[in-house]
Design an enzyme around this catalytic site. Structure first.
Site, PDB file in Angstrom:
ATOM      1  N   ALA A  65      63.951  67.769 -52.638  1.00  0.00           N
ATOM      2  CA  ALA A  65      62.500  67.842 -52.675  1.00  0.00           C
ATOM      3  C   ALA A  65      61.991  66.507 -53.206  1.00  0.00           C
ATOM      4  O   ALA A  65      62.725  65.770 -53.867  1.00  0.00           O
ATOM      5  CB  ALA A  65      62.072  68.979 -53.593  1.00  0.00           C
ATOM      6  N   GLY A 108      66.838  70.308 -52.660  1.00  0.00           N
ATOM      7  CA  GLY A 108      66.142  70.918 -51.536  1.00  0.00           C
ATOM      8  C   GLY A 108      66.819  70.638 -50.201  1.00  0.00           C
ATOM      9  O   GLY A 108      66.717  71.439 -49.261  1.00  0.00           O
ATOM     10  N   GLU A 111      69.477  73.167 -49.927  1.00  0.00           N
ATOM     11  CA  GLU A 111      68.821  74.465 -49.723  1.00  0.00           C
ATOM     12  C   GLU A 111      68.296  74.595 -48.291  1.00  0.00           C
ATOM     13  O   GLU A 111      68.392  75.661 -47.683  1.00  0.00           O
ATOM     14  CB  GLU A 111      67.685  74.618 -50.739  1.00  0.00           C
ATOM     15  N   GLU A 131      69.395  69.495 -59.524  1.00  0.00           N
ATOM     16  CA  GLU A 131      68.078  69.641 -60.167  1.00  0.00           C
ATOM     17  C   GLU A 131      68.168  69.584 -61.683  1.00  0.00           C
ATOM     18  O   GLU A 131      67.279  69.072 -62.357  1.00  0.00           O
ATOM     19  CB  GLU A 131      67.431  70.970 -59.752  1.00  0.00           C
TER      20      GLU A 131
HETATM   21  C1  HXC Z   1      61.674  61.260 -53.818  1.00  0.00           C
HETATM   22  C2  HXC Z   1      63.508  59.999 -53.288  1.00  0.00           C
HETATM   23  C3  HXC Z   1      64.355  61.117 -53.436  1.00  0.00           C
HETATM   24  C4  HXC Z   1      63.757  62.356 -53.790  1.00  0.00           C
HETATM   25  C5  HXC Z   1      65.564  59.422 -52.908  1.00  0.00           C
HETATM   26  N1  HXC Z   1      64.304  58.973 -52.952  1.00  0.00           N
HETATM   27  N2  HXC Z   1      65.621  60.725 -53.198  1.00  0.00           N
HETATM   28  N3  HXC Z   1      62.187  60.093 -53.466  1.00  0.00           N
HETATM   29  N4  HXC Z   1      62.422  62.381 -53.978  1.00  0.00           N
HETATM   30  N5  HXC Z   1      64.472  63.479 -53.933  1.00  0.00           N
HETATM   31  C6  HXC Z   1      63.816  57.615 -52.709  1.00  0.00           C
HETATM   32  C7  HXC Z   1      64.158  56.686 -53.845  1.00  0.00           C
HETATM   33  O1  HXC Z   1      63.206  56.817 -54.862  1.00  0.00           O
HETATM   34  C8  HXC Z   1      64.087  55.357 -53.166  1.00  0.00           C
HETATM   35  O2  HXC Z   1      62.730  54.968 -53.034  1.00  0.00           O
HETATM   36  C9  HXC Z   1      64.626  55.651 -51.782  1.00  0.00           C
HETATM   37  O3  HXC Z   1      64.475  57.059 -51.583  1.00  0.00           O
HETATM   38  C10 HXC Z   1      66.084  55.290 -51.637  1.00  0.00           C
HETATM   39  O4  HXC Z   1      66.810  55.959 -52.665  1.00  0.00           O
HETATM   40  P1  HXC Z   1      67.836  55.218 -53.627  1.00  0.00           P
HETATM   41  O5  HXC Z   1      67.971  56.037 -54.846  1.00  0.00           O
HETATM   42  O6  HXC Z   1      67.464  53.777 -53.780  1.00  0.00           O
HETATM   43  O7  HXC Z   1      69.163  55.287 -52.750  1.00  0.00           O
HETATM   44  P2  HXC Z   1      70.684  55.300 -53.269  1.00  0.00           P
HETATM   45  O8  HXC Z   1      70.848  54.318 -54.384  1.00  0.00           O
HETATM   46  O9  HXC Z   1      71.515  55.133 -52.037  1.00  0.00           O
HETATM   47  O10 HXC Z   1      70.907  56.745 -53.889  1.00  0.00           O
HETATM   48  C11 HXC Z   1      70.852  57.911 -53.068  1.00  0.00           C
HETATM   49  C12 HXC Z   1      70.760  59.187 -53.939  1.00  0.00           C
HETATM   50  C13 HXC Z   1      69.555  59.050 -54.898  1.00  0.00           C
HETATM   51  C14 HXC Z   1      72.046  59.393 -54.742  1.00  0.00           C
HETATM   52  C15 HXC Z   1      70.584  60.379 -52.986  1.00  0.00           C
HETATM   53  O11 HXC Z   1      68.398  58.683 -54.128  1.00  0.00           O
HETATM   54  C16 HXC Z   1      69.225  60.302 -55.621  1.00  0.00           C
HETATM   55  O12 HXC Z   1      69.910  60.687 -56.563  1.00  0.00           O
HETATM   56  N6  HXC Z   1      68.136  60.981 -55.209  1.00  0.00           N
HETATM   57  C17 HXC Z   1      67.670  62.188 -55.880  1.00  0.00           C
HETATM   58  C18 HXC Z   1      68.581  63.355 -55.590  1.00  0.00           C
HETATM   59  C19 HXC Z   1      68.080  64.606 -56.280  1.00  0.00           C
HETATM   60  O13 HXC Z   1      68.027  64.697 -57.518  1.00  0.00           O
HETATM   61  N7  HXC Z   1      67.683  65.602 -55.498  1.00  0.00           N
HETATM   62  C20 HXC Z   1      67.185  66.832 -56.023  1.00  0.00           C
HETATM   63  C21 HXC Z   1      65.679  66.736 -56.140  1.00  0.00           C
HETATM   64  S1  HXC Z   1      64.995  68.202 -56.894  1.00  0.00           S
HETATM   65  P3  HXC Z   1      62.200  53.535 -53.509  1.00  0.00           P
HETATM   66  O14 HXC Z   1      60.732  53.625 -53.273  1.00  0.00           O
HETATM   67  O15 HXC Z   1      62.598  53.384 -54.936  1.00  0.00           O
HETATM   68  O16 HXC Z   1      62.911  52.585 -52.599  1.00  0.00           O
HETATM   69  C22 HXC Z   1      65.064  69.324 -55.649  1.00  0.00           C
HETATM   70  C23 HXC Z   1      64.828  70.774 -55.946  1.00  0.00           C
HETATM   71  C24 HXC Z   1      63.444  71.065 -56.160  1.00  0.00           C
HETATM   72  O17 HXC Z   1      65.323  69.053 -54.545  1.00  0.00           O
HETATM   73  C25 HXC Z   1      63.278  72.336 -56.895  1.00  0.00           C
HETATM   74  C26 HXC Z   1      62.780  72.105 -58.261  1.00  0.00           C
HETATM   75  C27 HXC Z   1      61.369  72.525 -58.464  1.00  0.00           C
END
Ligand code: HXC
Length: 257
Positions: A65, A108, A111, A131
């Site tokens: 998400a 997400g 999911e 998360e």
């Molecule tokens: C918003 C995101 C994002 C996310 C990545 N990006 N994941 N933006 N939401 N979930 C964006 C980054 O900010 C970045 O933008 C660009 O995408 C590239 O990501 P990087 O991190 O630079 O890439 P990399 O170094 O290759 O790492 C990839 C990754 C990392 C390991 C997948 O992006 C990451 O850990 N993302 C988050 C994963 C996560 O925690 N997902 C769960 C979310 S919570 P910029 O602008 O900086 O270039 C969820 C559940 C919701 O999903 C329910 C709770 C209410």
């Protein structure tokens, strides 16, 4: 294609929906949710669509998400906007769906893949519910569907530590049906989807409904449900066609009715 965050293509009776927010690794903001739900519901209503494939990019099916969109929200925003509830409509489609997952399927993203009926992974796929590392918990069914898919021990470990699984571990655990080399994933997904779409559409819907019932009810009730639907398929013209084709040693020509 009137959408901004997804691409929708038709290939015969197969529809391909591609998440397309490459700069955010297909992070699932509300616009993506609304577009995926709107597009797939339209495809679901189309009698010429027999299977819907959902995919992302080579690097990311979806990295979760959209964290930046959620960051400023408070409880009342989440509650009054009924945040994420629209995703339930994807799971409620009658047309079979297939998630073709390459790269990150986190939070997400994992999911979303689990909301689909068949889950095919490339050898580069990474699954997890991280998360907890953000101070939240899964919000699109992950704590429930991952637990049903892989069992309590592994689901609990993944949800409590945020550790991710590679494709091989996900396959061993029963989360995905098969692993395909990354460069063959889309072709294989479309081929599986074409096979499904070539079956009788109403019977495929009933088969999907019957399998899904296994997650909703007891064994005895589930078997009873299956029996009723099994009897009902004998009222479908395609049952006559499918069995006649076998007896006559030819390929069935299903009419989807
Ligand atoms: C918003 C995101 C994002 C996310 C990545 N990006 N994941 N933006 N939401 N979930 C964006 C980054 O900010 C970045 O933008 C660009 O995408 C590239 O990501 P990087 O991190 O630079 O890439 P990399 O170094 O290759 O790492 C990839 C990754 C990392 C390991 C997948 O992006 C990451 O850990 N993302 C988050 C994963 C996560 O925690 N997902 C769960 C979310 S919570 P910029 O602008 O900086 O270039 C969820 C559940 C919701 O999903 C329910 C709770 C209410």
């Amino acid at each position: 294609n009137t959408y901004e965050t997804i691409l929708v293509e038709r290939k015969g009776r197969v529809a391909l929906v591609t998440l397309n927010r490459p700069k955010a690794l297909n992070a699932l903001n509300l616009q993506v949710m609304n577009e995926v739900v709107e597009a797939t519901e339209a495809l679901d209503r189309d009698p010429d669509v027999g299977c819907i494939v959902l995919t992302g990019s080579a690097k990311a099916f979806a990295a979760g998400a959209d964290i930046k969109e959620m960051q400023p929200q408070g409880y009342m925003d989440m509650y009054l906007n009924d945040w994420f509830t629209a995703w339930d409509r994807l799971g409620a489609l009658r047309t079979p769906t297939l998630a073709a997952v390459s790269g990150y399927a986190l939070g997400g993203g994992c999911e979303l893949a689990m909301l689909c009926d068949i889950l095919l992974a490339s050898d580069t796929a990474v699954f997890g519910q991280p998360e907890i590392k953000l101070g939240v918990i899964p919000g699109i069914g992950g704590s429930q569907r991952l637990t049903r898919a892989v069992g309590k021990a592994k689901a609990m470990e993944l949800c409590l530590t945020g550790r991710t699984m590679d494709a091989a571990e996900a396959e061993r655990a029963g989360l995905v049906s098969r692993i395909v080399p990354a460069d063959e994933l889309l072709a294989e997904a479309l081929s599986v989807a074409e096979t499904v779409a070539g079956m009788s559409a109403p019977v495929a819907m009933m088969a999907k409904e019957a399998v899904n019932r296994a997650f909703e009810t007891t064994l005895a009730e589930g078997v009873r449900f299956e029996r009723r639907v099994f009897h009902a398929v004998f009222a479908v013209a395609d049952q006559k066609e499918g069995m006649a084709a076998f007896v006559e040693k030819r390929k069935p020509d299903f009419r989807h009715r």
